[in-house]
Design an enzyme around this catalytic site. Structure first.
Site, PDB file in Angstrom:
ATOM      1  N   ASP A  67      43.410  41.172  46.029  1.00 41.47           N
ATOM      2  CA  ASP A  67      44.689  40.618  45.616  1.00 41.47           C
ATOM      3  C   ASP A  67      45.407  39.976  46.793  1.00 41.47           C
ATOM      4  O   ASP A  67      44.954  40.045  47.942  1.00 41.47           O
ATOM      5  CB  ASP A  67      45.577  41.709  44.987  1.00 41.47           C
ATOM      6  CG  ASP A  67      45.500  43.049  45.720  1.00 41.47           C
ATOM      7  OD1 ASP A  67      45.312  43.040  46.952  1.00 41.47           O
ATOM      8  OD2 ASP A  67      45.617  44.094  45.075  1.00 41.47           O
ATOM      9  N   ASP A 136      51.375  54.879  39.985  1.00 39.79           N
ATOM     10  CA  ASP A 136      51.494  54.636  38.549  1.00 39.79           C
ATOM     11  C   ASP A 136      50.152  54.288  37.904  1.00 39.79           C
ATOM     12  O   ASP A 136      50.101  53.843  36.757  1.00 39.79           O
ATOM     13  CB  ASP A 136      52.515  53.538  38.258  1.00 39.79           C
ATOM     14  CG  ASP A 136      52.155  52.200  38.898  1.00 39.79           C
ATOM     15  OD1 ASP A 136      51.092  52.103  39.545  1.00 39.79           O
ATOM     16  OD2 ASP A 136      52.946  51.242  38.758  1.00 39.79           O
ATOM     17  N   HIS A 138      47.884  51.976  38.935  1.00 34.89           N
ATOM     18  CA  HIS A 138      47.340  50.622  39.035  1.00 34.89           C
ATOM     19  C   HIS A 138      46.186  50.572  40.037  1.00 34.89           C
ATOM     20  O   HIS A 138      46.147  51.340  40.995  1.00 34.89           O
ATOM     21  CB  HIS A 138      48.427  49.603  39.407  1.00 34.89           C
ATOM     22  CG  HIS A 138      48.938  49.680  40.804  1.00 34.89           C
ATOM     23  ND1 HIS A 138      50.160  50.246  41.137  1.00 34.89           N
ATOM     24  CD2 HIS A 138      48.413  49.251  41.980  1.00 34.89           C
ATOM     25  CE1 HIS A 138      50.346  50.148  42.434  1.00 34.89           C
ATOM     26  NE2 HIS A 138      49.297  49.552  42.972  1.00 34.89           N
ATOM     27  N   GLU A 143      49.182  46.255  37.026  1.00 37.28           N
ATOM     28  CA  GLU A 143      50.231  47.216  36.742  1.00 37.28           C
ATOM     29  C   GLU A 143      50.065  47.805  35.340  1.00 37.28           C
ATOM     30  O   GLU A 143      49.337  47.265  34.502  1.00 37.28           O
ATOM     31  CB  GLU A 143      51.600  46.524  36.848  1.00 37.28           C
ATOM     32  CG  GLU A 143      51.902  45.933  38.222  1.00 37.28           C
ATOM     33  CD  GLU A 143      52.311  46.965  39.259  1.00 37.28           C
ATOM     34  OE1 GLU A 143      51.927  48.139  39.132  1.00 37.28           O
ATOM     35  OE2 GLU A 143      53.027  46.598  40.212  1.00 37.28           O
TER      36      GLU A 143
END
Length: 261
Positions: A67, A136, A138, A143
């Protein structure tokens, strides 16, 4: 999915470096997937040590980044292209241009994402993809709510991710970009071997969901349960909420040595 629980980051780094060293010994032109964040740093240090010792070479290998932030200046130290150069690419003997990442400064971001997908496919695909996991759930910057079939695209970062990443921006959450380009979950799942590293108690709930929870876009990393060769490497703190922790320890302790990970 294989779950390996080890005492700490040093032991995890050695195991991942062993897998990469063995891969490059068998296929010097192998394609690696490189992650940023804190999780892979010990792995990169171990690989650099082995390169310095003459044990491993990346001269014929290629690599793709997971990314990239959108809009950070080209010389910003936290631009992921610069982070990867600093942490691993510049410390070993990758050939010039052998490490590629999505272009977060492109004038046409959708076109840049499509071009990145093509580049990965034309390389023959990623042989071993290093991953971390967010609090979370990801992986890369997929996400919660991300399509389980998603490809490389632009994403908006959640407030939680920006707060987690503020530590790389002197604690200033407002300095963390709101957008990124990321390989999609479908793109990541195309890699031949997924190796996820998670350490620390703050990752324990995400790890529990990843390993023992239902597959759901709410916890994007759970898609790894459908991968044919996924390895999850944990320290004791990250593994602390697993219900079947003793089984994973027993399984790894009795694993044939020739299997590796």
């Amino acid at each position: 999915m294989e779950v390996v629980i080890l005492p700490g980051t040093e032991q995890i780094a050695v195991l991942v470096a062993d897998a990469i060293e063995n891969l490059l010994a068998d296929r010097p032109e192998a394609v690696l997937g490189l992650a940023t964040g804190s999780s892979p740093l010990a792995v990169y240090d171990e690989l650099a040590r082995r390169y310095d010792a003459g044990r491993i070479s990346f001269a014929r290998a290629r690599a793709f980044m997971l990314d990239e932030y959108v809009g950070l200046p080209a010389d910003h130290p936290e631009l992921y292209r610069n982070v990867i150069e600093r942490e691993i690419a510049g410390r070993v003997d990758f050939a010039e241009g052998a490490v590629q990442g999505p272009d977060g400064l492109a004038a046409d971001l959708p076109a840049a994402c499509a071009a990145y997908e093509r580049a990965i496919a034309e390389s023959g695909g990623v042989d071993l993809q290093i991953l971390g996991i967010g609090t979370d759930g990801h992986i890369a910057f997929n996400e919660p709510g991300s399509s389980l079939a998603s490809r490389t695209r632009i994403k908006t970062l959640t407030g939680q991710t920006r707060r987690d990443n503020a530590r790389f921006f002197d604690g200033d959450v407002d300095a963390v970009p709101q957008h990124c380009l990321t390989q999609g979950l479908g793109t990541i799942m195309d890699a031949h071997h997924l190796v996820l590293v998670a350490t620390g108690e703050n990752k324990a709930e995400a790890v529990r969901q990843l390993v023992e929870g239902p597959v759901s876009a709410t916890w994007p990393a759970t898609i790894m349960q459908h991968h044919q060769h996924a390895t999850v490497l944990l320290d004791e703190a990250a593994a602390s909420r697993l219900e079947r922790g003793e089984y994973y320890r027993e399984t790894y302790a009795t694993k044939p040595e020739w299997q590796g990970i």
